[in-house]
Design a protein around this motif. Structure first.
Motif, mmCIF file in Angstrom:
data_model
loop_
_atom_site.group_PDB
_atom_site.id
_atom_site.type_symbol
_atom_site.label_atom_id
_atom_site.label_comp_id
_atom_site.label_asym_id
_atom_site.label_seq_id
_atom_site.Cartn_x
_atom_site.Cartn_y
_atom_site.Cartn_z
ATOM 1 N N SER A 92 37.789 25.830 45.942
ATOM 2 C CA SER A 92 36.354 25.638 46.490
ATOM 3 C C SER A 92 36.160 26.448 47.656
ATOM 4 C CB SER A 92 36.388 24.045 46.897
ATOM 5 O OG SER A 92 36.777 23.002 45.995
ATOM 6 N N LEU A 93 37.229 26.660 48.451
ATOM 7 C CA LEU A 93 37.140 27.766 49.493
ATOM 8 C C LEU A 93 36.766 29.209 49.181
ATOM 9 C CD1 LEU A 93 39.975 26.477 51.683
ATOM 10 C CD2 LEU A 93 37.883 26.685 52.477
ATOM 11 N N GLY A 94 37.147 29.366 48.183
ATOM 12 C CA GLY A 94 36.742 30.740 47.364
ATOM 13 C C GLY A 94 35.372 30.767 47.076
ATOM 14 N N ASN A 95 34.988 29.698 46.455
ATOM 15 C CA ASN A 95 33.429 29.694 46.337
ATOM 16 C C ASN A 95 32.613 29.632 47.373
ATOM 17 O OD1 ASN A 95 31.325 29.071 44.125
ATOM 18 N ND2 ASN A 95 31.224 27.057 45.433
ATOM 19 N N ALA A 96 33.011 28.808 48.423
ATOM 20 C CA ALA A 96 32.092 29.118 49.668
ATOM 21 C C ALA A 96 32.018 30.279 50.306
ATOM 22 C CB ALA A 96 32.729 27.907 50.595
ATOM 23 N N ALA B 174 37.616 35.273 50.315
ATOM 24 C CA ALA B 174 37.341 34.636 49.126
ATOM 25 C C ALA B 174 38.319 35.283 48.015
ATOM 26 C CB ALA B 174 36.020 35.054 48.540
ATOM 27 N N LEU B 175 38.929 36.590 48.279
ATOM 28 C CA LEU B 175 40.042 36.975 47.436
ATOM 29 C C LEU B 175 41.354 36.655 47.821
ATOM 30 C CD1 LEU B 175 41.051 38.880 45.267
ATOM 31 C CD2 LEU B 175 41.267 40.777 47.079
ATOM 32 N N ARG B 176 41.440 36.188 49.021
ATOM 33 C CA ARG B 176 42.735 35.479 49.384
ATOM 34 C C ARG B 176 42.816 34.007 48.715
ATOM 35 N NH1 ARG B 176 44.915 37.633 54.396
ATOM 36 N NH2 ARG B 176 43.767 39.223 55.221
ATOM 37 N N PHE B 177 41.838 33.285 48.925
ATOM 38 C CA PHE B 177 41.967 31.877 48.083
ATOM 39 C C PHE B 177 41.682 32.061 46.839
ATOM 40 C CE2 PHE B 177 40.412 30.842 52.579
ATOM 41 C CZ PHE B 177 41.339 29.830 52.813
ATOM 42 N N ALA B 178 41.325 33.140 46.277
ATOM 43 C CA ALA B 178 41.449 33.108 44.715
ATOM 44 C C ALA B 178 42.578 33.457 44.182
ATOM 45 C CB ALA B 178 40.406 34.110 44.274
ATOM 46 N N ARG B 179 43.506 34.295 45.121
ATOM 47 C CA ARG B 179 44.986 34.792 44.680
ATOM 48 C C ARG B 179 45.652 33.348 44.721
ATOM 49 N NH1 ARG B 179 44.849 40.713 47.393
ATOM 50 N NH2 ARG B 179 44.932 41.857 45.513
ATOM 51 N N LYS B 180 45.691 32.836 45.892
ATOM 52 C CA LYS B 180 46.380 31.609 46.190
ATOM 53 C C LYS B 180 46.043 30.490 44.980
ATOM 54 C CE LYS B 180 49.361 29.357 48.249
ATOM 55 N NZ LYS B 180 50.875 29.944 48.627
ATOM 56 N N HIS B 181 44.724 30.252 44.318
ATOM 57 C CA HIS B 181 44.239 29.457 43.474
ATOM 58 C C HIS B 181 45.325 29.915 42.194
ATOM 59 C CE1 HIS B 181 41.161 27.892 40.410
ATOM 60 N NE2 HIS B 181 42.250 27.187 40.518
ATOM 61 N N LEU B 182 45.218 31.356 41.996
ATOM 62 C CA LEU B 182 46.022 31.767 40.732
ATOM 63 C C LEU B 182 47.450 31.274 40.662
ATOM 64 C CD1 LEU B 182 46.354 33.467 38.223
ATOM 65 C CD2 LEU B 182 46.418 35.613 39.765
ATOM 66 N N GLU B 183 47.827 31.629 41.828
ATOM 67 C CA GLU B 183 49.515 31.307 42.186
ATOM 68 C C GLU B 183 49.814 29.938 41.764
ATOM 69 O OE1 GLU B 183 52.196 30.654 46.011
ATOM 70 O OE2 GLU B 183 51.171 32.440 46.042
ATOM 71 N N ILE B 184 48.896 29.009 42.475
ATOM 72 C CA ILE B 184 49.162 27.390 42.275
ATOM 73 C C ILE B 184 48.981 27.022 40.893
ATOM 74 C CG2 ILE B 184 48.497 25.001 43.013
ATOM 75 C CD1 ILE B 184 47.693 26.366 45.928
ATOM 76 N N GLY C 267 42.901 26.864 34.822
ATOM 77 C CA GLY C 267 42.755 27.162 36.447
ATOM 78 C C GLY C 267 43.065 28.507 36.411
ATOM 79 N N GLU C 268 44.357 28.840 35.525
ATOM 80 C CA GLU C 268 44.912 30.299 35.881
ATOM 81 C C GLU C 268 43.841 31.201 35.376
ATOM 82 O OE1 GLU C 268 48.534 32.821 33.966
ATOM 83 O OE2 GLU C 268 48.584 30.613 33.679
ATOM 84 N N LEU C 269 43.351 30.990 34.104
ATOM 85 C CA LEU C 269 42.261 31.947 33.565
ATOM 86 C C LEU C 269 40.997 32.200 34.452
ATOM 87 C CD1 LEU C 269 42.393 30.825 29.620
ATOM 88 C CD2 LEU C 269 43.293 32.890 30.669
ATOM 89 N N THR C 270 40.491 31.006 34.880
ATOM 90 C CA THR C 270 39.402 31.114 35.929
ATOM 91 C C THR C 270 40.089 31.922 37.013
ATOM 92 O OG1 THR C 270 38.750 29.033 35.209
ATOM 93 C CG2 THR C 270 38.200 29.578 37.280
ATOM 94 N N ALA C 271 40.989 31.572 37.628
ATOM 95 C CA ALA C 271 41.551 32.338 38.694
ATOM 96 C C ALA C 271 41.784 33.693 38.400
ATOM 97 C CB ALA C 271 42.850 31.785 39.268
ATOM 98 N N ARG C 272 42.200 34.199 37.412
ATOM 99 C CA ARG C 272 42.465 35.650 36.960
ATOM 100 C C ARG C 272 41.002 36.243 37.046
ATOM 101 N NH1 ARG C 272 47.168 37.261 35.965
ATOM 102 N NH2 ARG C 272 48.836 35.795 35.102
ATOM 103 N N MET C 273 40.100 35.653 36.428
ATOM 104 C CA MET C 273 38.797 36.290 36.315
ATOM 105 C C MET C 273 38.034 36.412 37.865
ATOM 106 S SD MET C 273 35.143 34.741 34.486
ATOM 107 C CE MET C 273 35.371 33.498 35.945
ATOM 108 N N ASN C 274 38.265 35.383 38.568
ATOM 109 C CA ASN C 274 37.668 35.554 39.836
ATOM 110 C C ASN C 274 38.336 36.575 40.864
ATOM 111 O OD1 ASN C 274 36.002 33.341 39.417
ATOM 112 N ND2 ASN C 274 37.369 31.836 40.086
ATOM 113 N N VAL C 275 39.703 36.773 40.765
ATOM 114 C CA VAL C 275 40.509 37.836 41.218
ATOM 115 C C VAL C 275 40.033 39.042 41.010
ATOM 116 C CG1 VAL C 275 42.683 38.935 41.840
ATOM 117 C CG2 VAL C 275 42.390 36.375 41.876
#
Length: 591
Positions: free
Chosen positions: A315-319, A329-339, A348-356
């Motif tokens: 959500s933070l990445g989106n905001a 946004a990249l920092r939070f996208a990477r953390k989303h990927l890690e989690i 969630g992993e696929l979404t995060a990879r695309m976002n990163v």
């Protein structure tokens, strides 16, 4: 050593009274142990045994040991029918209905609850009739929600079968409301209003839902019931989201947040922050959205809720993208990927990879030059930074999880029972409201509303049976030995009822009533079929389960935001390659 019948009666009763005391104090495990010990001692007093069965079934219900709860409530029904205790039969039927509902056996549950209703009406028991109406509404309500899970429908967009089921739930709640008004039971009126609000919400009647939840709120305030008040505010916020009044929703969620802090419930506080963050996203006030998502993130970290932490990062990445701050946004996208990788959330992993990947591309870091950005973060320092507001015009980024992902539900309990889906695509999940399966967060309210409220043992048993008996270690030996006692193969016959000592005092009564109750009756046979049912086979598993942490609300906003923002985002988006080309043209020449 010979124990006289009178001393054994006293031992059984004393054990049962201690079990009752412990259950009233909230220690259901110890209470069940004493009740089991009382059964092991046995009694010839049929009403005493019926009371023990009923309370033991309720204790196991609260302990979520539903197969045992079912077993003892069936024993209670068998005994009540055998001795011709119609009110006892009604209550036992209601208890069976509640337990079968938790197990997902809705059709059987309805038969039992209807039996409770019919006998209560026959006996002129208005309180029992009201409880039966409420419980039938609960069963149809739960059935409607479960049907909706499998069909992935949003509120108001329901197939005829689901709509009809929920409408029946609403009809029974209306009948319950009318009767409890007649009885002057304000607390029961509050529960009815809350459930009517919930069913109307699911049916897509959001104005009606709002009216009912306001009534629920007023009664909660009248009783000083802060937990019910908090749930009402949350439900009002949800309904106003669908009415497009995001500003009003935000005010209701703020009141939810305030009450959660008064109640010192950190998990619910985090849920309210999450809801506020998403509501301010809908209002396009991204800085406020970030404030609330950071608060949610901090509590999720404190409580060790990795699922909630991952959603907060998403959500933070989106905001931050909406603010044009692609670095954060990249920092939070990477953390989303890690989690997502850590918790096994494949989507969630696929979404995060695309976002990163898209963020790195936007930052000119396609070759991985931005690896110096650590995937860790300091939540308090991650403040919004104003930068050119071109993100929504240039990036098709931070995709919302697919509908399948959004509907991922955790088996919180059954929950109702009652665990856990998105507000707008999996609205039917266990909710922070009055229809929630009572075993999770509303045990006290459930106990008050249950069809089975059993009078205290002293009220059902003559005082003459209270014979003094020495307190010895034999009682505790009985408790210890009773825990390993299995009753899985008990037959539905009086002779095999555990704890029943047949004597000349009760034999004639048992024979007389037993002969009149042949086991061929359809209702009784249907219940006996439940004997072989296994919980795991009956439980209807939600699709695609992904762990959900305590700081995540039962209703998320992913699909709502997707739907509300879709048109705006589609209008604003341009081809990513074209946007990058335009940015390159703006850069000064290196010559």
């Amino acid at each position: 050593m010979y124990n006289s019948p009178s001393s054994m009666e006293a031992s059984c009763l004393e054990l049962a009274l201690e079990g009752e005391r412990l259950c009233k104090a909230g220690d259901f495990k110890a209470g069940a142990a004493f009740f089991e010990a009382a059964v092991q001692v046995g009694t010839e007093d049929l009403k005493t045994l019926s009371a023990i069965y009923s309370q033991l079934g309720n204790a196991y219900f609260y302990l979520k040991e539903y197969s045992k709860a079912l077993e003892y409530h069936k024993h209670d029904l068998t005994l009540a029918r055998t001795i011709g205790d119609r009110i006892g039969e009604a209550k036992a039927s209601g208890n069976l209905g509640n337990t079968l509902k938790i197990l997902g056996q809705f059709d059987e549950a309805i038969v039992c609850c209807q039996r409770h209703l019919e006998i209560s009406q026959e006996q002129g028991d208005k309180v029992g009739e009201a409880r039966a109406l409420y419980n039938i509404g609960n069963v149809y309500h739960a059935k409607g929600k479960q049907l909706s899970w499998s069909m992935a429908q949003d509120p108001g967009s329901l197939p005829p079968e689901v709509k009809e089921t929920l409408q029946r739930a609403s009809e029974y709640y209306e009948r319950n409301l009318s009767l409890v008004k007649e009885l002057g039971d304000r607390a029961a009126q509050g529960r009815a209003y809350g459930n009517l609000g919930n069913t109307q919400y699911l049916l897509g009647n959001f104005n009606e839902a709002t009216a009912f939840h306001k009534e629920r709120l007023a009664i909660a305030k009248e009783f000083g019931d802060k937990a019910a008040e908090r749930r009402a505010y949350s439900n009002l916020g949800n309904a106003h989201i669908f009415l497009g009044r995001f500003d009003i929703s935000a005010e209701y969620y703020k009141k939810t947040l305030q009450l959660s802090r008064q109640l010192k419930d950190q998990a619910v506080e985090a849920q309210a922050c999450y809801s506020l963050g998403n509501t301010y996203t809908l209002l396009q006030d991204y800085e406020r959205a970030i404030d609330y998502h950071l608060k949610h993130l901090l509590i999720a970290q404190e409580l060790g809720d990795r699922v909630g932490e991952g959603r907060a990062c998403w959500s933070l990445g989106n905001a931050y993208v909406s603010l044009g701050n692609h670095d954060q946004a990249l920092r939070f996208a990477r953390k989303h990927l890690e989690i997502s990788q850590e918790i096994g959330d494949r989507n969630g992993e696929l979404t995060a990879r695309m976002n990163v990947a898209q963020l790195k591309s936007a930052l000119g870091d396609e070759d991985g030059d931005a690896t110096h950005h650590s995937s860790s973060y300091e939540a308090q320092g991650a403040r919004p930074k104003r930068s050119q507001r071109n993100s929504m015009d240039s990036l098709d980024l931070l995709k919302f999880p697919s509908e399948k992902v959004s509907r991922a539900k955790i088996n919180r309990a059954p929950s109702d029972e009652e665990c856990f889906f998105d507000l707008l695509s999996k609205f039917q999940s266990s909710r922070m409201d009055d229809q929630r399966c009572p075993l999770e967060e509303c045990q006290a309210e459930a106990a008050e509303a249950a069809a089975t409220s059993v009078p205290a043992l002293e009220e059902r048993i003559s005082q003459s049976s209270l014979i003094a008996s020495p307190q010895t270690e034999e009682f505790f030996d009985l408790i210890a030995s009773s825990q390993s006692r299995r009753l899985d193969d008990q037959r539905a016959s009086v002779g095999s009822l555990p704890g029943l000592r047949i004597t000349h005092n009760n034999l004639g009564h048992l024979r007389m009533e037993g002969d009149a109750q042949e086991p061929g009756d359809e209702f009784f046979n249907m219940l006996m079929k439940c004997q072989s049912s296994r919980i795991d086979d009956q439980r209807c598993a939600p699709p695609d389960t992904v762990p959900r942490g305590p700081t995540m609300p039962d209703e998320d906003f992913f699909s709502l935001i997707q739907r509300v923002q879709a048109k705006r985002m589609d209008e604003q988006r341009v081809d990513l390659a074209s946007a990058q080309e335009e940015q390159q043209q703006r850069r000064p020449s290196s010559s």
